[in-house]
Write a protein that holds these residues in place. Structure first.
Motif, PDB file in Angstrom:
ATOM      1  N   PRO A  79       0.808  -1.232   0.000  1.00 34.09           N
ATOM      2  CA  PRO A  79       0.000   0.000   0.000  1.00 34.09           C
ATOM      3  C   PRO A  79       0.831   1.266   0.000  1.00 34.09           C
ATOM      4  O   PRO A  79       0.427   2.285  -0.546  1.00 34.09           O
ATOM      5  CB  PRO A  79      -0.835  -0.127   1.283  1.00 34.09           C
ATOM      6  CG  PRO A  79      -0.073  -1.066   2.157  1.00 34.09           C
ATOM      7  CD  PRO A  79       0.602  -2.026   1.216  1.00 34.09           C
ATOM      8  N   ARG A 100      -6.634  -0.532   2.846  1.00 32.32           N
ATOM      9  CA  ARG A 100      -7.153  -1.446   1.824  1.00 32.32           C
ATOM     10  C   ARG A 100      -8.618  -1.161   1.489  1.00 32.32           C
ATOM     11  O   ARG A 100      -9.037  -1.326   0.343  1.00 32.32           O
ATOM     12  CB  ARG A 100      -6.998  -2.889   2.311  1.00 32.32           C
ATOM     13  CG  ARG A 100      -7.424  -3.950   1.306  1.00 32.32           C
ATOM     14  CD  ARG A 100      -6.991  -5.333   1.759  1.00 32.32           C
ATOM     15  NE  ARG A 100      -7.534  -6.356   0.875  1.00 32.32           N
ATOM     16  CZ  ARG A 100      -8.679  -6.995   1.073  1.00 32.32           C
ATOM     17  NH1 ARG A 100      -9.413  -6.694   2.148  1.00 32.32           N
ATOM     18  NH2 ARG A 100      -9.105  -7.909   0.234  1.00 32.32           N
ATOM     19  N   THR A 139      -5.631   0.092  -7.222  1.00 36.55           N
ATOM     20  CA  THR A 139      -6.729   0.759  -6.524  1.00 36.55           C
ATOM     21  C   THR A 139      -7.930   0.852  -7.454  1.00 36.55           C
ATOM     22  O   THR A 139      -7.777   1.193  -8.631  1.00 36.55           O
ATOM     23  CB  THR A 139      -6.314   2.185  -6.082  1.00 36.55           C
ATOM     24  OG1 THR A 139      -5.201   2.097  -5.184  1.00 36.55           O
ATOM     25  CG2 THR A 139      -7.463   2.911  -5.391  1.00 36.55           C
ATOM     26  N   ARG A 141      -6.981  -2.250  -3.294  1.00 34.88           N
ATOM     27  CA  ARG A 141      -7.581  -1.207  -2.469  1.00 34.88           C
ATOM     28  C   ARG A 141      -8.881  -0.770  -3.130  1.00 34.88           C
ATOM     29  O   ARG A 141      -8.946  -0.555  -4.333  1.00 34.88           O
ATOM     30  CB  ARG A 141      -6.632  -0.008  -2.349  1.00 34.88           C
ATOM     31  CG  ARG A 141      -7.274   1.192  -1.612  1.00 34.88           C
ATOM     32  CD  ARG A 141      -6.368   2.416  -1.642  1.00 34.88           C
ATOM     33  NE  ARG A 141      -5.110   2.152  -0.969  1.00 34.88           N
ATOM     34  CZ  ARG A 141      -3.929   2.221  -1.563  1.00 34.88           C
ATOM     35  NH1 ARG A 141      -3.825   2.549  -2.845  1.00 34.88           N
ATOM     36  NH2 ARG A 141      -2.818   1.970  -0.892  1.00 34.88           N
TER      37      ARG A 141
END
Length: 252
Positions: A12, A42, A168, A196
């Motif tokens: 991340p 997340r 993401t 995410r």
């Protein structure tokens, strides 16, 4: 349920979203102002009343619009300038699939993003075909998009995003307009993803188990933190506003 697609880098910190004093205005009218956020969690929820700037926020992060103040960075890249690099970092699922689909057949729609990432036609077609097979939808490949239901088109848009394996995924009210069985299937698919997720929703229950929730009010951050306390404060305030008919004022 098929195994989730691999994501190239799940760290991340390497794929964080960073807004520094970010804002967006139209003809001098601010839509978003003074956003200072570092997004690494997340599962992140985005809540707020209609007109609070939530959809604009997602477009800003995706690089679809350029901030009129401050900066937005995704993995230290400018999403508005590094569009090709963003294909493997940011995917967005709009509320209305018809605002996202551009090709006449399912196979062509799935292959488009892969071609943008540099795959040749044969490789993109093979990857799209494999993705459909993993989800039990091989028979969709040659189908006209117009033959799909609303829920099926929505799922096609999700598959198109997943095909590019972004780190993401931005979700703008993904359950709006879907019947309950379709909502359940989509929710199950989203819950299985390793990426995410940044989710706009008006349903506090959809944020159960989320790591962080950001409440936007008038284009600014009203609250930001653990999901439970922020959702509770938001729900209480919306209840209070409902009791006093807070929607009677006209917007100037």
């Amino acid at each position: 349920m098929p195994d989730p697609l691999p994501v190239a880098t799940a760290d991340p910190a390497c794929n964080s979203v960073h807004l520094r004093g970010a804002g967006f205005a139209i003809a001098g009218r601010p839509i978003l102002s003074g956003l200072n956020l570092h997004l690494t969690e997340r599962r992140i929820g985005l809540i707020g009343r209609n007109g609070s700037g939530k959809s604009t926020f997602l477009r800003l992060v995706a690089g679809l619009i350029v901030p009129t103040s401050g900066t937005v960075r995704v993995a230290d890249l400018d999403p508005a300038k590094d569009r090709k690099a963003m294909l493997s970092r940011i995917g967005i699922l709009f509320q209305n699939p018809d605002h996202q689909i551009i090709f006449p057949t399912v196979g062509e729609e799935l292959a488009f993003g892969l071609r943008q990432q540099g795959l040749d036609k044969a490789a993109a077609t093979l990857t799209a075909r494999s993705l459909l097979a993993r989800h039990g939808r091989s028979h969709w490949e040659t189908q006209a998009v117009t033959a799909l239901s609303q829920g099926q088109r929505h799922f096609l848009c999700l598959l198109s995003v997943l095909a590019m394996q972004p780190h993401t995924i931005l979700l703008d009210e993904p359950f709006a307009g879907l019947d309950l069985p379709t909502q359940t299937r989509l929710d199950r698919e989203l819950a299985s993803l390793s990426q995410r997720l940044i989710l706009i929703t008006h349903d506090p229950k959809a944020l159960a188990g989320y790591d962080r929730v950001i409440w936007l009010e008038g284009g600014r951050v009203q609250a930001d933190g653990a999901a439970g306390p922020v959702v509770a404060a938001f729900t209480a305030e919306m209840g209070r506003l409902g009791e006093v008919d807070a929607d009677t004022d006209l917007t100037v």
